[in-house]
Design an enzyme around this catalytic site. Structure first.
Site, short mmCIF file in Angstrom:
data_model
loop_
_atom_site.label_atom_id
_atom_site.label_comp_id
_atom_site.label_asym_id
_atom_site.label_seq_id
_atom_site.Cartn_x
_atom_site.Cartn_y
_atom_site.Cartn_z
N HIS A 96 0.85 -1.19 -0.02
CA HIS A 96 -0.12 -0.04 0.03
C HIS A 96 0.96 1.18 0.13
O HIS A 96 2.11 1.16 0.20
CB HIS A 96 -1.05 0.12 1.03
CG HIS A 96 -0.59 0.03 2.69
ND1 HIS A 96 0.58 -0.88 3.16
CD2 HIS A 96 -0.25 1.31 3.53
CE1 HIS A 96 0.82 -0.41 4.17
NE2 HIS A 96 0.49 0.69 4.40
N HIS B 155 1.30 3.91 1.86
CA HIS B 155 1.91 4.74 3.07
C HIS B 155 3.24 5.00 3.16
O HIS B 155 4.19 3.95 2.55
CB HIS B 155 1.36 4.20 4.40
CG HIS B 155 0.00 4.35 4.53
ND1 HIS B 155 -0.74 3.76 5.63
CD2 HIS B 155 -1.07 5.27 3.98
CE1 HIS B 155 -1.92 4.01 5.69
NE2 HIS B 155 -2.10 5.19 4.66
N ASP C 191 5.77 4.79 4.91
CA ASP C 191 6.79 4.23 5.84
C ASP C 191 6.74 2.54 5.01
O ASP C 191 7.50 1.76 5.69
CB ASP C 191 6.30 3.83 7.24
CG ASP C 191 4.89 3.44 7.36
OD1 ASP C 191 4.24 3.43 6.60
OD2 ASP C 191 4.97 2.53 8.40
N HIS C 192 6.14 2.54 3.85
CA HIS C 192 6.05 1.22 3.03
C HIS C 192 6.65 1.43 1.81
O HIS C 192 6.95 0.62 0.73
CB HIS C 192 4.83 0.84 2.89
CG HIS C 192 4.21 0.22 4.44
ND1 HIS C 192 4.15 -1.21 4.58
CD2 HIS C 192 3.96 0.91 5.34
CE1 HIS C 192 3.78 -1.16 5.93
NE2 HIS C 192 3.52 0.04 6.44
N HIS D 33 -7.56 -0.75 5.59
CA HIS D 33 -6.55 0.26 5.99
C HIS D 33 -6.20 1.13 5.08
O HIS D 33 -6.21 2.47 5.37
CB HIS D 33 -5.06 -0.46 6.27
CG HIS D 33 -3.75 0.05 6.74
ND1 HIS D 33 -3.92 0.87 8.12
CD2 HIS D 33 -2.65 0.50 6.27
CE1 HIS D 33 -2.90 1.29 8.34
NE2 HIS D 33 -2.29 1.33 7.13
N ASP E 203 -0.27 -3.83 6.25
CA ASP E 203 -0.89 -3.30 7.61
C ASP E 203 -2.46 -3.65 7.66
O ASP E 203 -3.18 -3.29 8.34
CB ASP E 203 -0.86 -1.96 7.56
CG ASP E 203 0.59 -1.37 7.86
OD1 ASP E 203 1.55 -2.02 8.25
OD2 ASP E 203 0.82 -0.26 7.81
N HIS F 44 4.88 -4.58 11.03
CA HIS F 44 5.09 -3.81 12.32
C HIS F 44 5.41 -4.68 13.47
O HIS F 44 4.60 -5.61 13.48
CB HIS F 44 4.07 -2.68 12.47
CG HIS F 44 3.94 -1.59 11.55
ND1 HIS F 44 4.74 -0.55 11.97
CD2 HIS F 44 3.17 -1.47 10.40
CE1 HIS F 44 4.59 0.31 10.81
NE2 HIS F 44 3.49 -0.24 9.96
#
Length: 257
Positions: A56, A58, A60-61, A112, A131, A169
């Site tokens: 996805h 975001h 941090d990915h 998410h 996530d 995570h």
């Protein structure tokens, strides 16, 4: 034989590193930061990064994609319905893709984010789910609805129990503390919390999990259980709740837990 390791990133992210030692080729899942991947490649000369799998959008990915793409030329795979930097292959429901000689099926798991996907390798029992499903928990509903997330989690929960859950995570301890509050009499949750506490105290990661373990201990896969209904009734009042409504109540509770 593919070897899978976790490369820690930021405060609690994991970048999954898949390694084919015969070909000396590797792939990574959700590299929010290029530095851990580049450090591994520097420490292991002669290896080629061939693929970057994204679940996805975001940051941090996806934050490491540009740098890794520039340095390695790796193919970038990601969800068709989200904006993914430097994406070469846009993937949607039931698409299949070969990575390091293994066939992965794409499962759309909105909730998410709206375009979130997971990668499932049936023969090896691998699930890279970003996530959506966490060890003992699930992702927040930043874009999707409770109905969407409940449906997504139900699809993942229906996979074979031996499926290895590679989420991204290290949230397991906090998730299991919540799970014990939801099901205080569930001995499997208590045992898992004790084990994970020991692992984390020793500096060990808590992943991967398995679908079987999640079915037994993850409250977000257990919204239909009588024990969960009892807890929600004591907390929010006695009333008829559908499985989706129970899930939504759990997710709202966890958001402020």
């Amino acid at each position: 034989m593919i070897k899978i390791d976790a490369l820690p990133a930021f405060s609690d992210n994991y970048i999954w590193l898949l390694q084919d030692p015969e070909q000396r080729r590797c792939a990574v899942v959700d590299p929010g930061d290029a530095a851990p991947v580049e450090a591994w490649l520097t420490a292991n000369p002669g290896w080629q990064l061939s693929d970057i799998l994204i679940t996805h959008h975001h940051f941090d990915h996806v934050g490491g994609i540009e740098q890794l793409k520039a340095s390695s030329g790796a193919r970038v795979l990601g969800p068709a319905n989200e904006k993914i930097p430097r994406r070469d292959l846009a993937l949607g429901e039931s698409d299949r893709v070969t990575v390091l000689g293994h066939d992965f099926q794409v499962i759309e798991v909105p909730g998410h984010t709206l375009g979130h996907i997971a990668y499932h390798q049936a023969d090896q029992h691998w699930l890279f789910c970003g996530d959506t499903l966490f060890a003992g928990g699930c992702g927040r509903l930043f874009e999707g609805t409770p109905q969407q997330m409940h449906a997504s989690l139900s699809r993942l929960a229906a996979l074979p129990e031996q499926t290895q859950v590679y989420c991204t995570h290290e949230y397991t301890l906090s998730n299991l503390r919540f799970a014990t509050t939801v099901e205080p009499l569930n001995t499997q949750i208590a045992q898992r919390l004790e084990q994970v506490s020991q692992w984390r105290a020793a500096g060990q990661i808590s992943l991967p999990s398995s679908i079987g373990l999640e079915r037994a201990t993850n409250p977000f896969l257990r919204s239909a259980q009588a024990a969960v209904s009892t807890t929600l009734a004591a907390r929010d009042g006695i009333k008829e709740r559908s499985n989706i409504e129970a899930f939504a109540a759990l997710r709202a509770w966890k958001d402020s837990f």
